[in-house]
Design a protein around this motif. Structure first.
Motif, PDB file in Angstrom:
ATOM      1  N   ASN A  80      -6.734  44.243 -22.080  1.00 24.21           N
ATOM      2  CA  ASN A  80      -6.854  43.754 -20.716  1.00 24.21           C
ATOM      3  C   ASN A  80      -7.811  44.605 -19.896  1.00 24.21           C
ATOM      4  N   HIS A  81      -8.325  43.991 -18.851  1.00 24.83           N
ATOM      5  CA  HIS A  81      -9.084  44.679 -17.809  1.00 24.83           C
ATOM      6  C   HIS A  81      -8.355  44.414 -16.495  1.00 24.83           C
ATOM      7  N   PRO A  82      -7.532  45.359 -16.048  1.00 22.44           N
ATOM      8  CA  PRO A  82      -6.786  45.153 -14.803  1.00 22.44           C
ATOM      9  C   PRO A  82      -7.680  44.925 -13.581  1.00 22.44           C
ATOM     10  N   SER A  83      -8.967  45.272 -13.705  1.00 22.76           N
ATOM     11  CA  SER A  83      -9.906  45.085 -12.599  1.00 22.76           C
ATOM     12  C   SER A  83     -10.107  43.616 -12.252  1.00 22.76           C
ATOM     13  N   GLY A  84      -9.768  42.726 -13.197  1.00 22.05           N
ATOM     14  CA  GLY A  84      -9.978  41.303 -12.975  1.00 22.05           C
ATOM     15  C   GLY A  84     -11.279  40.783 -13.552  1.00 22.05           C
ATOM     16  N   ASP A  85     -12.134  41.671 -14.075  1.00 24.99           N
ATOM     17  CA  ASP A  85     -13.411  41.280 -14.672  1.00 24.99           C
ATOM     18  C   ASP A  85     -13.305  41.419 -16.187  1.00 24.99           C
ATOM     19  N   PRO A  86     -13.370  40.302 -16.935  1.00 22.87           N
ATOM     20  CA  PRO A  86     -13.207  40.377 -18.386  1.00 22.87           C
ATOM     21  C   PRO A  86     -14.454  40.807 -19.152  1.00 22.87           C
ATOM     22  N   THR A  87     -15.537  41.097 -18.453  1.00 23.58           N
ATOM     23  CA  THR A  87     -16.774  41.491 -19.122  1.00 23.58           C
ATOM     24  C   THR A  87     -16.565  42.791 -19.894  1.00 23.58           C
ATOM     25  N   PRO A  88     -16.941  42.816 -21.191  1.00 21.72           N
ATOM     26  CA  PRO A  88     -16.740  44.037 -21.973  1.00 21.72           C
ATOM     27  C   PRO A  88     -17.686  45.148 -21.527  1.00 21.72           C
ATOM     28  N   SER A  89     -17.175  46.369 -21.569  1.00 23.40           N
ATOM     29  CA  SER A  89     -18.012  47.528 -21.280  1.00 23.40           C
ATOM     30  C   SER A  89     -18.840  47.854 -22.513  1.00 23.40           C
ATOM     31  N   ALA A  90     -19.818  48.722 -22.362  1.00 19.73           N
ATOM     32  CA  ALA A  90     -20.612  49.184 -23.507  1.00 19.73           C
ATOM     33  C   ALA A  90     -19.702  49.845 -24.540  1.00 19.73           C
ATOM     34  N   ASP A  91     -18.711  50.599 -24.078  1.00 21.85           N
ATOM     35  CA  ASP A  91     -17.759  51.235 -24.994  1.00 21.85           C
ATOM     36  C   ASP A  91     -16.902  50.191 -25.724  1.00 21.85           C
ATOM     37  N   ASP A  92     -16.489  49.133 -25.023  1.00 23.94           N
ATOM     38  CA  ASP A  92     -15.724  48.056 -25.659  1.00 23.94           C
ATOM     39  C   ASP A  92     -16.529  47.459 -26.819  1.00 23.94           C
ATOM     40  N   ILE A  93     -17.791  47.176 -26.562  1.00 22.97           N
ATOM     41  CA  ILE A  93     -18.654  46.558 -27.567  1.00 22.97           C
ATOM     42  C   ILE A  93     -18.890  47.515 -28.737  1.00 22.97           C
ATOM     43  N   ALA A  94     -19.219  48.756 -28.439  1.00 20.35           N
ATOM     44  CA  ALA A  94     -19.507  49.738 -29.496  1.00 20.35           C
ATOM     45  C   ALA A  94     -18.282  49.977 -30.376  1.00 20.35           C
ATOM     46  N   SER A  95     -17.115  50.153 -29.776  1.00 14.13           N
ATOM     47  CA  SER A  95     -15.918  50.427 -30.573  1.00 14.13           C
ATOM     48  C   SER A  95     -15.522  49.202 -31.399  1.00 14.13           C
ATOM     49  N   THR A  96     -15.728  48.010 -30.866  1.00 12.09           N
ATOM     50  CA  THR A  96     -15.420  46.793 -31.613  1.00 12.09           C
ATOM     51  C   THR A  96     -16.345  46.658 -32.818  1.00 12.09           C
ATOM     52  N   ARG A  97     -17.623  46.902 -32.619  1.00  7.71           N
ATOM     53  CA  ARG A  97     -18.570  46.825 -33.737  1.00  7.71           C
ATOM     54  C   ARG A  97     -18.273  47.883 -34.786  1.00  7.71           C
ATOM     55  N   MET A  98     -17.852  49.068 -34.359  1.00  2.00           N
ATOM     56  CA  MET A  98     -17.504  50.124 -35.310  1.00  2.00           C
ATOM     57  C   MET A  98     -16.288  49.713 -36.127  1.00  2.00           C
TER      58      MET A  98
END
Length: 137
Positions: A80-98
């Motif tokens: 989840n993103h409690p901020s209300g914005d579901p856009t993935p962060s750079a860290d979200d993308i990098a860790s998912t790809r890893m």
């Protein structure tokens, strides 16, 4: 759901993911659920991990050990993103790809990483940020 991962088009899979969305949608701190699936797309189990107010660390070893220990063939991450914005962060993308790269040689499929923010859901697979495992011919 069929367009994202056809093997997960079962009532059980829908129920598992709906449960994960429900657990995370209204949480004030970041957290994630990883859902494990068998070869046919039936859910095996899910695990929830908590995080901080604005971040969470994905423990690759924990996810992979749990997947292998439960004879899973597929994984869906939901956080989840409690901020209300579901856009993935750079860290979200990098860790998912890893994680996807670590899963490939183990014949585990990272079906998707879904980010929940209120009533909105972002699919990394649908956005083209992760690809399906390629089977050797």
């Amino acid at each position: 759901m069929r367009a994202l991962f056809p093997r997960l088009e079962t009532d059980g899979a829908r129920a598992a993911l709906t449960d994960a969305f429900g657990r995370l949608a209204q949480t004030a701190r970041e957290a994630f659920v990883f859902c494990l699936f068998d070869r046919t797309g039936r859910p095996i189990c899910s695990f929830t991990r908590g995080g901080g107010a604005g971040s969470i660390e994905l423990n690759f070893r924990d996810v992979i050990e749990r997947a292998l220990g439960n004879a899973a063939h597929g994984i869906v991450l939901v956080h989840n993103h409690p901020s209300g914005d579901p856009t993935p962060s750079a860290d979200d993308i990098a860790s998912t790809r890893m994680l996807a790269a670590l899963c490939r040689p183990l014949e585990l499929e990272l079906h998707d990483h879904l980010i929940v923010a209120g009533d909105r859901i972002f699919s990394m697979r649908r956005a083209g940020l992760i690809e399906a495992n390629r089977k050797a011919a």
